[in-house]
Design a protein around this motif. Structure first.
Motif, PDB file in Angstrom:
ATOM      1  N   ARG A 122     -19.922   6.094   6.943  1.00  0.00           N
ATOM      2  CA  ARG A 122     -19.070   4.858   7.232  1.00  0.00           C
ATOM      3  C   ARG A 122     -19.521   4.233   8.690  1.00  0.00           C
ATOM      4  O   ARG A 122     -19.906   4.817   9.671  1.00  0.00           O
ATOM      5  CB  ARG A 122     -17.596   5.483   7.594  1.00  0.00           C
ATOM      6  CG  ARG A 122     -16.816   6.389   6.528  1.00  0.00           C
ATOM      7  CD  ARG A 122     -16.812   5.330   4.974  1.00  0.00           C
ATOM      8  NE  ARG A 122     -15.701   4.410   5.191  1.00  0.00           N
ATOM      9  CZ  ARG A 122     -15.153   3.759   4.172  1.00  0.00           C
ATOM     10  NH1 ARG A 122     -15.899   3.628   2.904  1.00  0.00           N
ATOM     11  NH2 ARG A 122     -14.012   3.304   4.261  1.00  0.00           N
TER      12      ARG A 122
ATOM     13  N   ARG B 246      -7.985   4.664   5.852  1.00  0.00           N
ATOM     14  CA  ARG B 246      -9.279   4.232   5.579  1.00  0.00           C
ATOM     15  C   ARG B 246      -9.615   3.556   4.149  1.00  0.00           C
ATOM     16  O   ARG B 246      -9.549   4.539   3.263  1.00  0.00           O
ATOM     17  CB  ARG B 246     -10.460   5.177   5.861  1.00  0.00           C
ATOM     18  CG  ARG B 246     -10.388   5.867   7.407  1.00  0.00           C
ATOM     19  CD  ARG B 246     -10.884   4.754   8.469  1.00  0.00           C
ATOM     20  NE  ARG B 246     -10.897   5.118   9.871  1.00  0.00           N
ATOM     21  CZ  ARG B 246      -9.843   5.131  10.581  1.00  0.00           C
ATOM     22  NH1 ARG B 246      -8.612   4.643  10.207  1.00  0.00           N
ATOM     23  NH2 ARG B 246      -9.942   5.684  11.969  1.00  0.00           N
TER      24      ARG B 246
ATOM     25  N   ASP C 237     -11.578   0.016   1.758  1.00  0.00           N
ATOM     26  CA  ASP C 237     -12.428  -0.973   1.851  1.00  0.00           C
ATOM     27  C   ASP C 237     -11.488  -2.408   1.382  1.00  0.00           C
ATOM     28  O   ASP C 237     -10.407  -2.251   0.584  1.00  0.00           O
ATOM     29  CB  ASP C 237     -13.375  -0.791   0.753  1.00  0.00           C
ATOM     30  CG  ASP C 237     -14.659   0.231   1.105  1.00  0.00           C
ATOM     31  OD1 ASP C 237     -14.323   0.829   2.273  1.00  0.00           O
ATOM     32  OD2 ASP C 237     -15.222   0.602   0.336  1.00  0.00           O
TER      33      ASP C 237
ATOM     34  N   PRO D  12     -15.465  -1.658   4.579  1.00  0.00           N
ATOM     35  CA  PRO D  12     -14.425  -1.033   5.125  1.00  0.00           C
ATOM     36  C   PRO D  12     -13.546  -1.805   6.309  1.00  0.00           C
ATOM     37  O   PRO D  12     -14.042  -2.522   7.061  1.00  0.00           O
ATOM     38  CB  PRO D  12     -15.006   0.297   5.859  1.00  0.00           C
ATOM     39  CG  PRO D  12     -16.392   0.293   5.264  1.00  0.00           C
ATOM     40  CD  PRO D  12     -16.949  -1.392   4.810  1.00  0.00           C
TER      41      PRO D  12
END
Length: 343
Positions: free
Chosen positions: A127, A217, A219, A253
């Motif tokens: 990430r 977390r 996208d 993200p």
């Protein structure tokens, strides 16, 4: 400002074709599996199309578990290396179409990099945040610098303009920074100026920050963050880009997008005198107001210049603007090289 024309670049074109024909691609990632770029290419003027024998070499730069795709036109005799950096909603191949091929025809050594989450680059196990884009570019410069000591000039498109600036703050091998935009997303005024709906944008910023603090977390589609209606002034191209998962149709993200907003420059513009900075402002850019770009550039303490690309939208599609852009980068790079040689 120098304009790149066919007459000026006949010798460069010949050597470019020979170079491409003799190379073997080293890329693990390739635009062969991303054919939408060919649809995008049709929106550029016929004189700006890249013939099949002159397509860039595709190579892979391995960085922190990421297979970074690079479009390259190598030229060992060129006095300067030019690196092209895309923004949000574009990619390395679009950068090659906008300026990379023309600069190679003019005799330059050119590389266009796909950052993580964009284009043909793959990053399955990591990430990344915006600071990683900065470090990746700097490390790429240093890796290439191991082969020779030629100066480096960065050209950034849209958000890539500020990326170029931020890279030059940590890598003093950069001899010049130029861009189509310099968008300081750390500034709330700027974020309001570029938002389709400023009130909604500020609400979503607050919501996103809250969700990140809760440890969530995920996208989000890029076109909910960057306007799909103004990335160019041709609605048909905007539709193609919005459906292209390698560019505007991709996802980022939330933490990455938030990291751009939170980023603070390691050298503020009021103290910046590391190398010359040039803005190539698209005259009819409906995506980023010209005042947003010029405000940042006028704050820079060092040497700056501004040129206007006539009748150009955010992605320039008219031949006059494209020729002036390529010619401007060519001229700026040569002047930075001469300046570097006298330091």
């Amino acid at each position: 400002m120098m304009t790149v024309t066919t007459a000026q670049t006949t010798d460069g074109l010949s050597s470019l074709t020979k170079m491409h024909a003799s190379q073997t691609s080293l890329a693990e990632t390739s635009y062969d599996r991303l054919p939408t770029w060919q649809k995008i290419a049709r929106f550029f003027p016929q004189r700006w199309h890249i013939p099949q024998p002159e397509l860039p070499e595709e190579t892979t730069y391995f960085w922190r578990g990421c297979s970074v795709h690079v479009d390259r036109y190598e030229n060992a005799s060129a006095p300067v290396r030019i690196i092209l950096l895309h923004g949000l909603g574009t990619n390395a191949r679009i950068m090659t179409m906008i300026a990379g091929h023309a600069l190679a025809k003019a005799g330059h050594d050119v590389a266009a990099i796909d950052m993580p989450y964009v284009g043909a680059t793959t990053s399955p196990h990591r990430r990344f945040e915006y600071k990683d884009w900065i470090q990746l570019t700097s490390d790429f410069i240093n890796k290439d610098q191991g082969r020779d000591d030629r100066p480096v000039v960065l050209f950034g498109f849209s958000v890539g303009g500020m990326l170029s600036y931020d890279v030059s703050c940590i890598n003093h091998r950069v001899a010049g920074v130029c861009g189509s935009c310099f968008i300081d997303l750390n500034c709330e005024t700027v974020r309001r100026e570029i938002a389709d709906n400023p009130g909604w944008s500020m609400f979503m910023e607050g919501l996103g920050g809250f969700l990140l603090k809760q440890g969530l977390r995920f996208d989000i589609p890029l076109k909910t963050f960057a306007s799909p209606k103004t990335i160019s002034n041709d609605p048909r191209l905007n539709e193609v880009l919005a459906d292209d998962r390698a560019s505007l149709g991709g996802a980022f993200p939330l933490a990455f997008l938030d990291s751009i907003r939170q980023h603070k420059h390691s050298v503020p513009p009021s103290q910046y005198d590391l190398c010359p900075v040039a803005l190539f402002q698209c005259e009819l850019d409906r995506n980023i107001p010209p005042s947003t770009n010029t405000r940042f550039v006028t704050q820079i303490a060092g040497e700056t210049e501004v040129a206007v690309l006539p009748e150009a939208g955010h992605i320039p599609l008219n031949i006059d603007a494209l020729e002036q852009l390529a010619g401007g980068i060519d001229d700026f790079s040569k002047r930075c090289t001469r300046r570097k040689g006298t330091d």
